[in-house]
Enzyme design. Structure first.
Site, mmCIF file in Angstrom:
data_model
loop_
_atom_site.group_PDB
_atom_site.id
_atom_site.type_symbol
_atom_site.label_atom_id
_atom_site.label_comp_id
_atom_site.label_asym_id
_atom_site.label_seq_id
_atom_site.Cartn_x
_atom_site.Cartn_y
_atom_site.Cartn_z
ATOM 1 N N ALA A 29 0.854 -1.185 0.000
ATOM 2 C CA ALA A 29 0.000 0.000 0.000
ATOM 3 C C ALA A 29 0.888 1.232 0.000
ATOM 4 O O ALA A 29 2.014 1.206 0.492
ATOM 5 C CB ALA A 29 -0.892 0.005 1.234
ATOM 6 N N CYS A 30 0.359 2.307 -0.573
ATOM 7 C CA CYS A 30 1.077 3.574 -0.480
ATOM 8 C C CYS A 30 1.162 4.009 0.976
ATOM 9 O O CYS A 30 0.228 3.795 1.747
ATOM 10 C CB CYS A 30 0.349 4.652 -1.273
ATOM 11 S SG CYS A 30 0.237 4.312 -3.034
ATOM 12 N N THR A 31 2.270 4.631 1.343
ATOM 13 C CA THR A 31 2.451 5.132 2.698
ATOM 14 C C THR A 31 3.162 6.472 2.641
ATOM 15 O O THR A 31 4.106 6.642 1.873
ATOM 16 C CB THR A 31 3.288 4.161 3.560
ATOM 17 O OG1 THR A 31 2.685 2.872 3.540
ATOM 18 C CG2 THR A 31 3.382 4.649 4.989
ATOM 19 N N THR A 202 -1.593 5.738 5.397
ATOM 20 C CA THR A 202 -1.582 4.769 4.305
ATOM 21 C C THR A 202 -2.916 4.847 3.581
ATOM 22 O O THR A 202 -3.654 5.823 3.719
ATOM 23 C CB THR A 202 -1.267 3.349 4.820
ATOM 24 O OG1 THR A 202 -1.105 2.467 3.713
ATOM 25 C CG2 THR A 202 -2.331 2.840 5.763
ATOM 26 N N ASN A 203 -3.243 3.833 2.780
ATOM 27 C CA ASN A 203 -4.505 3.847 2.048
ATOM 28 C C ASN A 203 -5.655 3.526 3.006
ATOM 29 O O ASN A 203 -5.623 3.923 4.160
ATOM 30 C CB ASN A 203 -4.446 2.852 0.893
ATOM 31 C CG ASN A 203 -3.367 3.208 -0.116
ATOM 32 O OD1 ASN A 203 -2.956 4.349 -0.234
ATOM 33 N ND2 ASN A 203 -2.896 2.224 -0.849
#
Length: 215
Positions: A29-31, A202-203
């Site tokens: 996940a994007c962070t 995060t997401n």
């Protein structure tokens, strides 16, 4: 001024931590992370885990640009107060960037995002320009939060992402003082989490659930 040895140690530490996390987690996940170090050194970093090439470009925008909200006849108009450098996605949206005052913005995916339906004749802004609007208009997190608490933006969907996904997003801001804020639209209402303690995002899920999971 921070010596190169300390910066190298910091970068190595962050890379090691990221590597350990990726090795132990089956999903990605994007962070986004804000680091505040010695002598008031502030650094904001993010990773972009996405399912295909985003065709990213770097753009430099000067102050004084005439902007239009790209959301039809009720779009808001403004002139950029600050210059910025941003990363674009498919030349459709500003996804990450920093302005000349040190305000940093990052967009991350949020499946639960719901921007609501604007009332008729309400001025609106396309989501693709959400981050750019903040970089153009605000110098600090505190200034941005105060403005949005008083008069929150009315966001509408812009073009669908090339893979067919809707651009459901939340926005993080940080600045040169280490201040931080998270902006989310849930059930049509803007929720803002403002404080230096909100360093990691995060997401999904929504941010109050992320905080609960962390606790």
């Amino acid at each position: 001024m921070i010596c190169k040895k300390k910066i190298s140690a910091l970068v190595l530490g962050m890379m090691t931590a990221a590597g350990s996390l990726m090795a132990s987690q089956p999903a990605f996940a994007c962070t986004r992370i804000v680091y505040v170090g010695e002598q008031n050194m502030v650094a904001t970093g993010r990773n972009m885990d996405w399912k295909e090439d985003m065709q990213s470009d770097l753009w430099i925008f000067p102050r004084g640009m005439q902007r239009q909200g790209l959301a039809g006849p009720n779009s808001i108009d403004w002139e950029s107060r600050y210059g910025s450098v941003i990363t674009s996605r498919n030349r459709l949206a500003s996804t990450d960037g920093m302005n000349e005052k040190g305000l940093v913005g990052n967009l991350l995916f949020l499946v639960e995002a719901d921007y609501g339906k604007p009332a008729s004749n309400t001025k609106v802004l396309a989501i693709s320009l959400w981050l750019q609007y903040f970089l153009d208009n605000y110098a600090t997190v505190d200034e941005a939060v105060a403005a949005q608490q008083k008069n929150p933006l009315q966001l509408v969907f812009s073009k669908i992402i090339p893979n067919g996904s809707k651009p459901t997003l939340h926005l993080s801001l940080s600045d040169a003082t280490g201040d931080s804020a998270i902006f989310e639209y849930v059930d049509g209402k803007l929720n803002i989490y403002h404080g230096r303690e909100y360093k990691v995002l995060t997401n999904s899920p929504v941010y109050n659930q992320q905080l609960a999971i962390n606790d």
